[in-house]
Scaffold this motif. Structure first.
Motif, PDB file in Angstrom:
ATOM      1  N   ILE A   1      43.404  32.112  40.313  1.00  0.00           N
ATOM      2  CA  ILE A   1      42.582  32.469  41.467  1.00  0.00           C
ATOM      3  C   ILE A   1      42.656  33.969  41.755  1.00  0.00           C
ATOM      4  O   ILE A   1      42.076  34.441  42.732  1.00  0.00           O
ATOM      5  CB  ILE A   1      42.972  31.649  42.716  1.00  0.00           C
ATOM      6  N   THR A   2      43.382  34.692  40.900  1.00  0.00           N
ATOM      7  CA  THR A   2      43.406  36.150  40.946  1.00  0.00           C
ATOM      8  C   THR A   2      43.166  36.678  39.544  1.00  0.00           C
ATOM      9  O   THR A   2      43.371  35.969  38.549  1.00  0.00           O
ATOM     10  CB  THR A   2      44.755  36.688  41.446  1.00  0.00           C
ATOM     11  N   ASN A   3      42.756  37.924  39.454  1.00  0.00           N
ATOM     12  CA  ASN A   3      42.654  38.590  38.167  1.00  0.00           C
ATOM     13  C   ASN A   3      44.021  39.128  37.757  1.00  0.00           C
ATOM     14  O   ASN A   3      44.941  39.235  38.582  1.00  0.00           O
ATOM     15  CB  ASN A   3      41.647  39.737  38.247  1.00  0.00           C
ATOM     16  N   ALA A   4      44.157  39.485  36.483  1.00  0.00           N
ATOM     17  CA  ALA A   4      45.438  39.971  35.987  1.00  0.00           C
ATOM     18  C   ALA A   4      45.888  41.242  36.695  1.00  0.00           C
ATOM     19  O   ALA A   4      47.089  41.513  36.786  1.00  0.00           O
ATOM     20  CB  ALA A   4      45.360  40.200  34.477  1.00  0.00           C
ATOM     21  N   ASP A   5      44.941  42.021  37.211  1.00  0.00           N
ATOM     22  CA  ASP A   5      45.310  43.246  37.934  1.00  0.00           C
ATOM     23  C   ASP A   5      45.643  42.988  39.396  1.00  0.00           C
ATOM     24  O   ASP A   5      45.885  43.927  40.161  1.00  0.00           O
ATOM     25  CB  ASP A   5      44.201  44.293  37.821  1.00  0.00           C
ATOM     26  N   GLY A   6      45.645  41.713  39.792  1.00  0.00           N
ATOM     27  CA  GLY A   6      46.030  41.355  41.144  1.00  0.00           C
ATOM     28  C   GLY A   6      44.885  41.241  42.128  1.00  0.00           C
ATOM     29  O   GLY A   6      45.088  40.797  43.270  1.00  0.00           O
ATOM     30  N   THR A   7      43.689  41.625  41.726  1.00  0.00           N
ATOM     31  CA  THR A   7      42.548  41.524  42.630  1.00  0.00           C
ATOM     32  C   THR A   7      42.120  40.067  42.781  1.00  0.00           C
ATOM     33  O   THR A   7      42.281  39.263  41.864  1.00  0.00           O
ATOM     34  CB  THR A   7      41.369  42.372  42.139  1.00  0.00           C
ATOM     35  N   PRO A   8      41.562  39.717  43.928  1.00  0.00           N
ATOM     36  CA  PRO A   8      41.216  38.310  44.159  1.00  0.00           C
ATOM     37  C   PRO A   8      39.964  37.885  43.415  1.00  0.00           C
ATOM     38  O   PRO A   8      39.030  38.668  43.245  1.00  0.00           O
ATOM     39  CB  PRO A   8      40.994  38.255  45.671  1.00  0.00           C
ATOM     40  N   ARG A   9      39.957  36.652  42.972  1.00  0.00           N
ATOM     41  CA  ARG A   9      38.755  36.016  42.475  1.00  0.00           C
ATOM     42  C   ARG A   9      38.145  35.199  43.624  1.00  0.00           C
ATOM     43  O   ARG A   9      38.769  35.036  44.672  1.00  0.00           O
ATOM     44  CB  ARG A   9      39.092  35.123  41.270  1.00  0.00           C
ATOM     45  N   PRO A  10      36.922  34.700  43.461  1.00  0.00           N
ATOM     46  CA  PRO A  10      36.292  33.958  44.561  1.00  0.00           C
ATOM     47  C   PRO A  10      37.151  32.819  45.104  1.00  0.00           C
ATOM     48  O   PRO A  10      37.126  32.547  46.313  1.00  0.00           O
ATOM     49  CB  PRO A  10      34.995  33.452  43.934  1.00  0.00           C
ATOM     50  N   ALA A  11      37.900  32.146  44.231  1.00  0.00           N
ATOM     51  CA  ALA A  11      38.721  31.032  44.697  1.00  0.00           C
ATOM     52  C   ALA A  11      39.814  31.495  45.654  1.00  0.00           C
ATOM     53  O   ALA A  11      40.142  30.808  46.627  1.00  0.00           O
ATOM     54  CB  ALA A  11      39.345  30.305  43.506  1.00  0.00           C
ATOM     55  N   TYR A  12      40.390  32.649  45.388  1.00  0.00           N
ATOM     56  CA  TYR A  12      41.428  33.184  46.278  1.00  0.00           C
ATOM     57  C   TYR A  12      40.830  33.472  47.651  1.00  0.00           C
ATOM     58  O   TYR A  12      41.398  33.105  48.687  1.00  0.00           O
ATOM     59  CB  TYR A  12      42.021  34.456  45.680  1.00  0.00           C
ATOM     60  N   THR A  13      39.674  34.116  47.647  1.00  0.00           N
ATOM     61  CA  THR A  13      39.016  34.456  48.907  1.00  0.00           C
ATOM     62  C   THR A  13      38.642  33.196  49.689  1.00  0.00           C
ATOM     63  O   THR A  13      38.800  33.137  50.918  1.00  0.00           O
ATOM     64  CB  THR A  13      37.767  35.301  48.633  1.00  0.00           C
ATOM     65  N   ALA A  14      38.154  32.184  48.966  1.00  0.00           N
ATOM     66  CA  ALA A  14      37.768  30.933  49.630  1.00  0.00           C
ATOM     67  C   ALA A  14      38.979  30.234  50.240  1.00  0.00           C
ATOM     68  O   ALA A  14      38.908  29.714  51.367  1.00  0.00           O
ATOM     69  CB  ALA A  14      37.065  30.014  48.635  1.00  0.00           C
ATOM     70  N   LEU A  15      40.088  30.225  49.514  1.00  0.00           N
ATOM     71  CA  LEU A  15      41.294  29.598  50.046  1.00  0.00           C
ATOM     72  C   LEU A  15      41.845  30.382  51.228  1.00  0.00           C
ATOM     73  O   LEU A  15      42.346  29.798  52.196  1.00  0.00           O
ATOM     74  CB  LEU A  15      42.354  29.493  48.943  1.00  0.00           C
ATOM     75  N   GLN A  16      41.756  31.688  51.137  1.00  0.00           N
ATOM     76  CA  GLN A  16      42.237  32.525  52.233  1.00  0.00           C
ATOM     77  C   GLN A  16      41.457  32.233  53.511  1.00  0.00           C
ATOM     78  O   GLN A  16      42.007  32.251  54.617  1.00  0.00           O
ATOM     79  CB  GLN A  16      42.104  33.996  51.836  1.00  0.00           C
TER      80      GLN A  16
END
Length: 212
Positions: free
Chosen positions: A184-199
């Protein structure tokens, strides 16, 4: 080769661990190892329901406080009934496979115990052919993960306890690592859509219902 003997060996280790931990601290919870869906019965891997049955025959009910399973949704939405999509011919290729595993617990007189989803999620892998056939879009991944929590809270609580989304990406992962595409994140630590949705999804747990 995976067979009944391997299940027996695992249960021997679980029994020893359970007894040692409980002797030291009876309040500690022992969760059995998560069972991965395979859709395979050729000896290289065995179906998770068969393996769970073997574990119960070897004393799982007496030597665990919760039963660990995995719940990858493959390419369908979390609410979809098992065996209802011709693309996924085996019932383990559905998020609701968890319900079938739960039924095995009930049949073995273990209904008072919770299921814990030690891994679940959806892959967005369009790079590796062995996984890309059931990949979803990043937007679908986000939607399905949130809906999985909603489905579990509405339909499974309190029989299903903690649910662990697979995963947060390791900074060393490259696109060839299939794990990266479940993240749910990219390898560089930035959020993917799933991270944002869960947040954005705030869950107020009641009892032992599904929680983050």
């Amino acid at each position: 080769t995976i067979n009944r003997a391997q299940a027996s060996q695992y249960m021997f280790m679980l029994k020893q661990t359970y007894q040692a931990v409980k002797a030291e601290d009876p309040t500690k919870l022992i969760v059995s190892a998560g069972l991965s869906p395979t859709g395979t019965n050729d000896g290289t891997a065995m179906p998770d329901d068969m393996y769970l049955g073997w574990m119960y025959e070897e004393g799982l009910a007496q030597f665990s406080d919760a039963v660990g399973v995995h719940g990858p949704g493959y390419g369908s939405a979390p609410e979809v009934a098992v065996n209802s999509d011709s693309r996924f011919p085996h019932s383990s290729f559905y998020f609701r496979r968890v319900e079938e595993l739960r039924n095995i617990m009930v049949l073995n007189g273990d209904s008072a115990k919770q299921v814990w989803l030690l891994e679940f999620g959806w892959t967005t892998d369009k790079v590796n052919p062995q996984y890309s056939w059931y990949a979803v879009t990043p937007e679908q991944q986000a939607d399905y993960i949130v809906r999985a929590f909603q489905y579990a809270r509405t339909n499974w609580a309190p029989q299903v306890g903690p649910m662990f989304v697979w995963n947060i990406a390791d900074p060393t992962w490259t696109p060839e690592y299939e794990q990266q595409w479940w993240a749910i994140t990219n390898a560089d630590g930035t959020p993917r859509p799933a991270y944002t949705a869960l947040q954005a999804a705030i869950w107020i747990s009641a009892g032992n219902s599904a929680w983050l």
